[in-house]
Design an enzyme around this catalytic site. Structure first.
Site, PDB file in Angstrom:
ATOM      1  N   ARG A   1      -0.683  -5.258  12.639  1.00  0.00           N
ATOM      2  CA  ARG A   1      -1.377  -4.631  13.639  1.00  0.00           C
ATOM      3  C   ARG A   1      -1.730  -5.853  14.835  1.00  0.00           C
ATOM      4  O   ARG A   1      -1.809  -5.390  16.087  1.00  0.00           O
ATOM      5  CB  ARG A   1      -2.781  -3.778  13.309  1.00  0.00           C
TER       6      ARG A   1
ATOM      7  N   SER B   1     -11.662  -5.183   8.294  1.00  0.00           N
ATOM      8  CA  SER B   1     -13.016  -4.536   7.891  1.00  0.00           C
ATOM      9  C   SER B   1     -13.646  -5.733   7.223  1.00  0.00           C
ATOM     10  O   SER B   1     -13.058  -6.572   6.429  1.00  0.00           O
ATOM     11  CB  SER B   1     -12.799  -3.535   7.086  1.00  0.00           C
TER      12      SER B   1
ATOM     13  N   GLU C   1      -7.495  -0.174  13.998  1.00  0.00           N
ATOM     14  CA  GLU C   1      -8.287  -1.352  13.038  1.00  0.00           C
ATOM     15  C   GLU C   1      -7.435  -2.480  12.707  1.00  0.00           C
ATOM     16  O   GLU C   1      -6.272  -2.281  12.184  1.00  0.00           O
ATOM     17  CB  GLU C   1      -8.776  -0.475  11.677  1.00  0.00           C
TER      18      GLU C   1
ATOM     19  N   ARG D   1       1.212   1.555  10.596  1.00  0.00           N
ATOM     20  CA  ARG D   1       0.993   1.931   8.965  1.00  0.00           C
ATOM     21  C   ARG D   1       2.048   1.734   8.252  1.00  0.00           C
ATOM     22  O   ARG D   1       2.966   2.723   8.240  1.00  0.00           O
ATOM     23  CB  ARG D   1       0.473   3.405   8.705  1.00  0.00           C
TER      24      ARG D   1
ATOM     25  N   ARG E   1       0.620  -0.980   0.057  1.00  0.00           N
ATOM     26  CA  ARG E   1      -0.020   0.112  -0.182  1.00  0.00           C
ATOM     27  C   ARG E   1       0.744   1.233  -0.067  1.00  0.00           C
ATOM     28  O   ARG E   1       1.993   1.373   0.780  1.00  0.00           O
ATOM     29  CB  ARG E   1      -0.816   0.021   1.402  1.00  0.00           C
TER      30      ARG E   1
END
Length: 440
Positions: free
Chosen positions: A406, A367, A364, A290, A275
């Site tokens: 994470r 999702s 997070e 991140r 990403r």
């Protein structure tokens, strides 16, 4: 992408979805262009039909004079087509540009809100740990345990680069093996999909905001160098690195029609993920929260075109994520995403967040999204309904099973002890080979 007939019939609902999702697309302009598009297409089809009739008449003409008359009329039709066809192409191009921007109308239970601040917590599990010592961040723990090297990661890979090493590798790979085993037990077909893919799969799954890749807004890496075709020539086709296995899995059946009895079709993909983190300057700049590269197991389901069935499947997918967080012993909460924090194609969406003591907040870790047929229309994935024999677009759903960074952060920070050691969650011990990680 929505069906234009649906947009015509549910204009008010689609307009409200545009407002609630904070998007910019003029539905009235789209419908006006659609009328012009249909009108031009009808005119072109009529002219082409006349052209075909005249070609037949020329062949069967009684004499040269009649043949000349038909040829002259054919030239008039050809001239008309030479005007109409480019005009139609221009209208169609603008129609297509607007169509890809039209959002799915969100579910009735989706909260209406302007930003992530208005997402709604729907469930919570576990107890936030209270330490009788000053807890460390995953950065400090990773350095003390000699399992994380951020400095050399930045030296070699650049900003947001990192190395996992020693037991950090075993923890990360253990998470992936544990997650994969869990997904197989739940009935998901395991796959290792390609991570360098063609643009149509990213457009189809909604990872391009428009029709084409835009490096300024799309959180995707484009591969700069050319590759080789089967005939030995250089390929001019653009290739991209995936940010999740989702687009690769969704595109697996692109352009195909499934049998209704195959549904729901459940897949899980293990992949490296890349990403670019466009638009996140200044956010979570330290540590692994991140990063540009990580591993993840993704769930994907192709379902029949039934909203209630797809909602039930989404709840089942959410429950799997919750089960894994519980087995890992990580306090978590699930939140329902509001309209203002929801992407264009989503019908219903939830995030799962683990408690991160080092950041003193929820973070997070996954999702779950239901797109209905928004993605399948782009990817052209259909099924034949067993009862009606009609061909319908499948409904597509996805959910994060487990991501590495994470979850690793959550494990290190929640399981840390006063002496600087970290307890290994019981379900990961067979993969790590240790019950406790100790300072080097």
């Amino acid at each position: 992408m929505l069906d234009i007939q649906y947009i015509r019939k549910h204009t008010a609902e689609v307009k409200q979805a545009v407002i609630n999702k904070r998007l910019v697309v003029d539905i009235d302009q789209l419908l006006s262009i659609d009328k012009e598009r249909v009108k031009l297409l009808q005119e072109i089809e009529e002219l082409q039909s006349l052209k075909n009739d005249l070609n037949a008449m020329v062949s069967s003409a009684k004499d040269a004079a009649e043949r000349a008359e038909y040829i002259a009329k054919g030239k008039e039709i050809k001239s008309a087509l030479e005007v109409k066809e480019p005009e139609y192409a221009g209208i169609k191009k603008e129609y297509d540009r607007l169509m890809v921007l039209v959002p799915t109308v969100p579910s009735a239970d989706t909260p209406v809100g302007k930003s992530e601040d208005e997402n709604v917590e729907v469930t919570k599990w576990g107890t936030i740990p209270k330490f009788d010592f000053t807890p460390k961040t995953h950065i400090e723990l990773g350095k003390d345990l000699d399992i994380l090297d951020l400095e050399r990661g930045a030296k070699v890979a650049g900003y947001r680069g990192y190395y996992l090493k020693n037991e950090g590798v075993l923890l990360a790979m253990g998470l992936m093996q544990y997650g994969l085993k869990k997904m197989i037990e739940k009935g998901y077909m395991p796959m290792i999909p390609p991570t360098m893919i063609r643009g149509f799969a990213l457009f189809g799954s909604g990872y391009f905001q428009g029709e084409e890749y835009n490096s300024g807004v799309d959180n995707i890496y484009q591969v700069a160098s050319s590759d080789e075709e089967a005939d030995g020539g250089l390929s001019r086709e653009k290739k991209f690195l995936v940010g999740t296995a989702e687009p690769s899995l969704l595109a697996y059946y692109s352009g195909e029609t499934l049998e209704g009895k195959q549904l729901p079709l459940k897949m899980c993909g293990f992949s490296q993920c890349y990403r670019s983190e466009i638009g996140t300057y200044g956010k979570d700049t330290k540590g692994m929260y991140r990063v540009h590269e990580f591993m993840k197991i993704e769930q994907v389901v192709l379902a029949e075109a039934d909203t209630d069935v797809s909602t039930q499947l989404q709840e089942e997918m959410k429950a799997i994520s919750a089960e894994m967080h519980q087995e890992l012993g990580l306090p978590y909460r699930q939140i329902q995403i509001c309209t203002g924090d929801m992407s264009a194609g989503k019908y219903r969406a939830f995030d799962i967040e683990a408690w991160l003591p080092g950041l003193n907040r929820w973070g997070e870790t996954g999702s779950a999204s239901n797109f209905l047929d928004w993605q399948s229309r782009r990817l052209n994935v259909k099924y034949t309904d067993a009862k009606t024999s009609k061909r319908e677009f499948v409904y597509m759903l996805n959910n994060t099973a487990l991501p590495t960074p994470r979850i690793l952060i959550a494990i290190l920070e929640n399981y840390q002890q006063a002496d600087g050691s970290v307890i290994v969650p019981e379900v990961l011990r067979p993969y790590v080979g240790k019950d406790v990680l100790v300072r080097k």
